[in-house]
Design an enzyme around this catalytic site. Structure first.
Site, mmCIF file in Angstrom:
data_model
loop_
_atom_site.group_PDB
_atom_site.id
_atom_site.type_symbol
_atom_site.label_atom_id
_atom_site.label_comp_id
_atom_site.label_asym_id
_atom_site.label_seq_id
_atom_site.Cartn_x
_atom_site.Cartn_y
_atom_site.Cartn_z
ATOM 1 C CE1 TYR A 37 26.048 46.806 44.108
ATOM 2 C CE2 TYR A 37 26.161 44.939 42.628
ATOM 3 C CZ TYR A 37 25.531 45.622 43.650
ATOM 4 O OH TYR A 37 24.395 45.096 44.228
ATOM 5 C CG HIS A 39 31.543 40.747 39.773
ATOM 6 N ND1 HIS A 39 32.547 40.151 39.038
ATOM 7 C CD2 HIS A 39 31.061 41.746 38.982
ATOM 8 C CE1 HIS A 39 32.656 40.740 37.866
ATOM 9 N NE2 HIS A 39 31.776 41.728 37.805
ATOM 10 N N GLY A 41 34.651 38.179 39.554
ATOM 11 C CA GLY A 41 35.470 38.489 38.398
ATOM 12 C C GLY A 41 36.542 39.514 38.737
ATOM 13 C CG HIS A 42 35.480 43.506 39.796
ATOM 14 N ND1 HIS A 42 34.115 43.438 39.984
ATOM 15 C CD2 HIS A 42 35.675 44.371 38.775
ATOM 16 C CE1 HIS A 42 33.521 44.252 39.129
ATOM 17 N NE2 HIS A 42 34.434 44.823 38.371
ATOM 18 C CE LYS A 179 31.504 41.499 32.292
ATOM 19 N NZ LYS A 179 30.620 42.332 31.431
ATOM 20 C CB SER A 215 27.953 41.785 34.416
ATOM 21 O OG SER A 215 27.675 43.155 34.195
ATOM 22 C CB SER A 216 28.813 45.720 38.238
ATOM 23 O OG SER A 216 30.138 45.447 38.630
ATOM 24 N NE ARG A 217 25.596 48.593 32.594
ATOM 25 C CZ ARG A 217 26.784 49.045 32.239
ATOM 26 N NH1 ARG A 217 27.766 48.169 32.059
ATOM 27 N NH2 ARG A 217 26.999 50.332 32.056
#
Length: 310
Positions: A37, A39, A41-42, A179, A215-217
């Site tokens: 998932y 984003h 950031g990744h 993070k 965040s993926s969440r």
């Protein structure tokens, strides 16, 4: 924009064979471990890997070993095809996507007993499923506080799966986002203590335009809760400004952040100011510190942090 199709590998022996073949040719390998998932950031971690090494492997694996049976393993967001599209178009590309099915399946068909509790301690989804895995890596002091208090199996599971990935991929460099600050410090300490020949790099936290930490969440936040969750980053930035302008009493800084999040409708898991390396709680900020927060908005637990230099 030009795209590059990464090599897809699902078998751990094939992954190890590829890495050893590349290293035999004198190539350096960077690993970016993810749970998918993806984003921005990744993607920033991949850019850092490009700066450090000639080849980049991205692992996509939702690790059951870091979830207890009561946590959100089954609802962790997933979009594998979307992830691959993002990786195709990331500048510089990705050489390999390592997407194993189950890194705890040893082909022994051990059904096990599988219990939620073992000796009075919470166990992970791996143990509950009875797959026979019983070897765990622990960084004992660094894992105790912050996220470790409310998630007692989490860092044991993280350290173990990262060790497994290191042994399979055999990278020269591994890149993690700050993070997950405690996670980054734990992995650095593990690599130091166990003499892994791997350089661990932490990259800066990436935020949305409104300040919310990527965040993926975040996708699970309602629009209303997402707005309320901005209280985390806003209060952290205020605390950083105050600390770097002479306010060094940690309790006062913590109280201000806790109050801001409560007033926005959040539920605090923890809000602590700790030493950047040892993660020991501080009473006064007299050396480099990091303010770490975990809070619930709705049914979503969010973490954030900000480094403070004095």
């Amino acid at each position: 924009m030009a795209n590059k199709d990464p090599l897809m590998i699902t078998d751990k022996d094939e992954m190890r064979k590829w890495s050893r073949s590349m290293r035999a040719q004198g190539k350096t390998i960077g690993l970016v471990p993810t749970m998918g998932y993806l984003h921005e950031g990744h993607l920033s971690l991949i850019q850092e890997s490009h700066k450090q090494t000639q080849l980049t492997v991205v692992s996509i694996y939702v690790n059951p070993g870091q979830f207890s049976p009561t946590e959100d393993l089954s609802t962790y967001p997933s979009d594998f095809l979307g992830d691959i599209q993002k990786l195709k178009y990331v500048p510089g590309g990705v050489d390999v996507v390592f997407n194993p099915k189950n890194l705890y399946d040893y082909g022994n068909n051990d059904s096990g007993v599988g219990l939620d509790q073992e000796g009075g301690k919470v166990v992970s989804c791996v143990e509950r499923s009875g797959m026979g895995h019983e070897t765990w890596v622990r960084v004992e002091r660094l894992e105790k506080d912050l996220c470790g208090k409310s998630r007692p199996v989490f860092f044991r599971g993280v350290a173990t799966i990262v060790t497994k990935l290191f042994n399979i991929v055999e990278p020269d460099v591994a890149v993690f986002g700050k993070k997950d600050y405690q996670q980054w410090r734990i992995i650095k300490r593990m690599v130091r203590d166990l003499d892994f020949g791997i350089k661990v790099i932490g990259t800066e936290l990436v935020r949305d335009d409104d300040g919310l930490a990527k965040s993926s969440r975040n996708v699970r936040l309602s629009p209303e809760d997402r707005q309320k969750a901005l209280s985390i980053s806003k209060s952290l930035f205020k605390a950083k400004f105050a600390a770097e302008n002479g306010q060094n009493d940690c309790q006062e800084l913590r109280n201000a952040v806790i109050q801001a999040i409560h007033e926005a409708g959040g539920k605090i898991d923890y809000a602590e100011i700790v030493d950047q390396e040892s993660l020991e709680k501080l009473r006064e900020i007299k050396r480099p510190a990091v303010f770490c927060v975990a809070a619930w908005f709705g049914n979503v637990r969010l973490i954030d942090n900000i480094e403070i230099s004095v």
